[in-house]
Design a protein around this motif. Structure first.
Motif, short mmCIF file in Angstrom:
data_model
loop_
_atom_site.label_atom_id
_atom_site.label_comp_id
_atom_site.label_asym_id
_atom_site.label_seq_id
_atom_site.Cartn_x
_atom_site.Cartn_y
_atom_site.Cartn_z
N PHE A 20 0.82 -1.22 0.00
CA PHE A 20 0.00 0.00 0.00
C PHE A 20 0.85 1.26 0.00
O PHE A 20 0.46 2.28 -0.52
CB PHE A 20 -0.90 0.03 1.25
N HIS A 21 2.02 1.17 0.64
CA HIS A 21 2.80 2.39 0.87
C HIS A 21 4.05 2.41 0.00
O HIS A 21 4.63 1.36 -0.27
CB HIS A 21 3.21 2.48 2.34
N LEU A 33 3.86 -6.54 1.02
CA LEU A 33 3.05 -7.35 1.94
C LEU A 33 3.21 -8.82 1.56
O LEU A 33 3.42 -9.69 2.40
CB LEU A 33 1.57 -6.98 1.81
N PRO A 52 0.38 -14.23 9.55
CA PRO A 52 0.32 -13.39 10.75
C PRO A 52 -0.56 -12.16 10.54
O PRO A 52 -0.84 -11.77 9.40
CB PRO A 52 1.78 -12.96 10.97
N SER A 53 -0.97 -11.55 11.65
CA SER A 53 -1.74 -10.32 11.58
C SER A 53 -0.97 -9.27 10.78
O SER A 53 0.23 -9.10 11.00
CB SER A 53 -1.98 -9.83 13.02
N GLY A 54 -1.63 -8.63 9.85
CA GLY A 54 -0.99 -7.60 9.04
C GLY A 54 -0.26 -8.14 7.82
O GLY A 54 0.36 -7.39 7.07
N SER A 55 -0.33 -9.46 7.58
CA SER A 55 0.40 -10.03 6.43
C SER A 55 -0.34 -9.81 5.11
O SER A 55 0.23 -10.04 4.04
CB SER A 55 0.65 -11.53 6.65
N GLY A 56 -1.62 -9.39 5.20
CA GLY A 56 -2.33 -9.04 3.97
C GLY A 56 -3.47 -9.98 3.59
O GLY A 56 -3.90 -9.99 2.45
N LYS A 57 -4.01 -10.73 4.58
CA LYS A 57 -5.08 -11.69 4.26
C LYS A 57 -6.33 -10.97 3.73
O LYS A 57 -6.87 -11.34 2.69
CB LYS A 57 -5.43 -12.52 5.50
N SER A 58 -6.77 -9.94 4.46
CA SER A 58 -7.97 -9.22 4.01
C SER A 58 -7.70 -8.51 2.69
O SER A 58 -8.58 -8.43 1.82
CB SER A 58 -8.41 -8.19 5.06
N THR A 59 -6.47 -8.03 2.54
CA THR A 59 -6.09 -7.36 1.29
C THR A 59 -6.18 -8.34 0.13
O THR A 59 -6.72 -8.02 -0.94
CB THR A 59 -4.65 -6.81 1.41
N GLU A 165 -12.46 -14.19 8.58
CA GLU A 165 -12.36 -14.53 10.00
C GLU A 165 -13.68 -14.99 10.61
O GLU A 165 -14.22 -14.33 11.52
CB GLU A 165 -11.86 -13.30 10.79
N HIS A 197 -7.20 -16.92 11.43
CA HIS A 197 -6.08 -17.17 12.35
C HIS A 197 -6.28 -18.49 13.09
O HIS A 197 -5.41 -18.92 13.83
CB HIS A 197 -6.04 -16.08 13.44
N1 LIG Z 1 -6.40 0.75 2.36
C1 LIG Z 1 -5.22 0.63 2.96
N2 LIG Z 1 -4.30 1.62 2.87
C2 LIG Z 1 -3.09 1.51 3.44
N3 LIG Z 1 -2.71 0.44 4.15
C3 LIG Z 1 -3.58 -0.57 4.31
C4 LIG Z 1 -4.89 -0.52 3.72
N4 LIG Z 1 -5.53 -1.68 4.01
C5 LIG Z 1 -4.67 -2.40 4.77
N5 LIG Z 1 -3.51 -1.74 4.95
C6 LIG Z 1 -2.33 -2.22 5.68
O1 LIG Z 1 -1.87 -3.39 5.01
C7 LIG Z 1 -1.44 -4.37 5.97
C8 LIG Z 1 -2.20 -5.67 5.75
O2 LIG Z 1 -3.54 -5.49 6.18
P1 LIG Z 1 -4.61 -6.67 6.12
O3 LIG Z 1 -5.83 -6.18 6.82
O4 LIG Z 1 -4.75 -7.14 4.74
O5 LIG Z 1 -3.87 -7.79 6.98
P2 LIG Z 1 -4.47 -9.11 7.65
O6 LIG Z 1 -3.47 -10.19 7.42
O7 LIG Z 1 -5.86 -9.34 7.16
O8 LIG Z 1 -4.48 -8.68 9.18
P3 LIG Z 1 -5.36 -9.25 10.40
O9 LIG Z 1 -5.02 -10.69 10.53
O10 LIG Z 1 -4.88 -8.45 11.55
O11 LIG Z 1 -6.81 -8.98 10.06
C9 LIG Z 1 -1.64 -3.74 7.33
O12 LIG Z 1 -0.40 -3.17 7.74
C10 LIG Z 1 -2.66 -2.67 7.09
O13 LIG Z 1 -2.52 -1.59 7.99
#
Ligand SMILES: Nc1ncnc2c1ncn2[C@@H]1O[C@H](COP(=O)(O)OP(=O)(O)OP(=O)(O)O)[C@@H](O)[C@H]1O
Length: 215
Positions: A20-21, A33, A52-59, A165, A197
């Protein structure tokens, strides 16, 4: 829907990567990610998307849905006209019955009430809710409501069912009730991807996508 209705829907992930960044880009993928994700997702499979949390699953769920364009690679959705997303928190109409929630998608597709109820009762039974068909949504437990959302998701007849989840808000006992019924999803003939998770959810799925393999 059952295995006999299995479609030739598939999702092809070609070398998919995302960040994202700006500071997550540009080091040959090192700060992405995830990157280099090439997979074929088939109907009748239930994929546990773990990491892991923040690894990008929802993304990645959003990328598979087509709501986010991946920074790298591409996604091909073949015969995936209809998708349904099951959210973490069950949303329903408080005073409507469980049966109504699952029958409505059948009625919306033109079925008569009797046929819709029959199909809905079959799905409710598959998710262990057969005896609760007439119970109001507001009187269901968290685990029952989550299973109802899965049954309703299948009732909408999607080719692609994305689940975020499903046990995150549940205690262990209630989570087990949900996990014990996930096999009903693999019989639905749908491509199912579940971000989780929960190791028991992962074990209940037919396949695993571990984002740690793409970091
Ligand atoms: N729209 C966005 N803009 C910028 N950064 C984002 C955006 N959406 C998610 N992120 C960042 O991307 C990373 C991955 O987020 P994501 O929600 O996909 O992870 P996750 O594996 O589903 O986490 P969790 O298990 O905690 O739900 C995180 O650091 C989050 O802050």
């Amino acid at each position: 829907m059952n295995a006999a209705d299995k479609t030739d829907a598939m999702v092809l992930l070609h070398d998919v990567g995302h960040a994202f960044h700006a500071n997550q880009r540009g080091h040959d993928g090192a700060d992405m990610l995830f990157h280099g994700l090439t997979r074929r997702l088939d109907a009748g499979h239930v994929y546990a998307l773990i990491g892991p949390s923040g690894s990008g699953k929802s993304t990645l769920l959003s990328i598979i849905a087509g709501w986010i364009a991946p920074l790298e690679g591409s996604v091909e959705r073949v015969h995936c006209e209809q998708l349904h997303w099951v959210q973490q928190n069950p949303h329903g109409v408080a005073h409507r019955s469980a049966l109504d929630h699952v029958a409505l998608p059948f009625i919306a597709r033109g079925e008569r009430r009797e046929a819709a109820n029959r199909h809905a009762l079959g799905l409710l039974a598959a998710f262990g809710l057969g005896s609760l068909a007439m119970r109001r949504f507001c009187d269901l437990s968290g685990g029952e409501a989550q299973r109802l959302m899965l049954a309703r998701g299948v009732a909408t007849s999607p080719q692609l069912l994305l689940v975020d989840e499903p046990t995150a808000q549940l205690d262990r006992h209630t989570a087990r009730e949900v996990n014990d019924h996930l096999h009903a999803l693999s019989r639905s003939g749908v491509i199912v991807v579940i971000a989780t998770h929960d190791p028991d959810t992962r074990d209940a799925c037919t396949d695993v996508i571990d984002l740690r393999d793409y970091q």
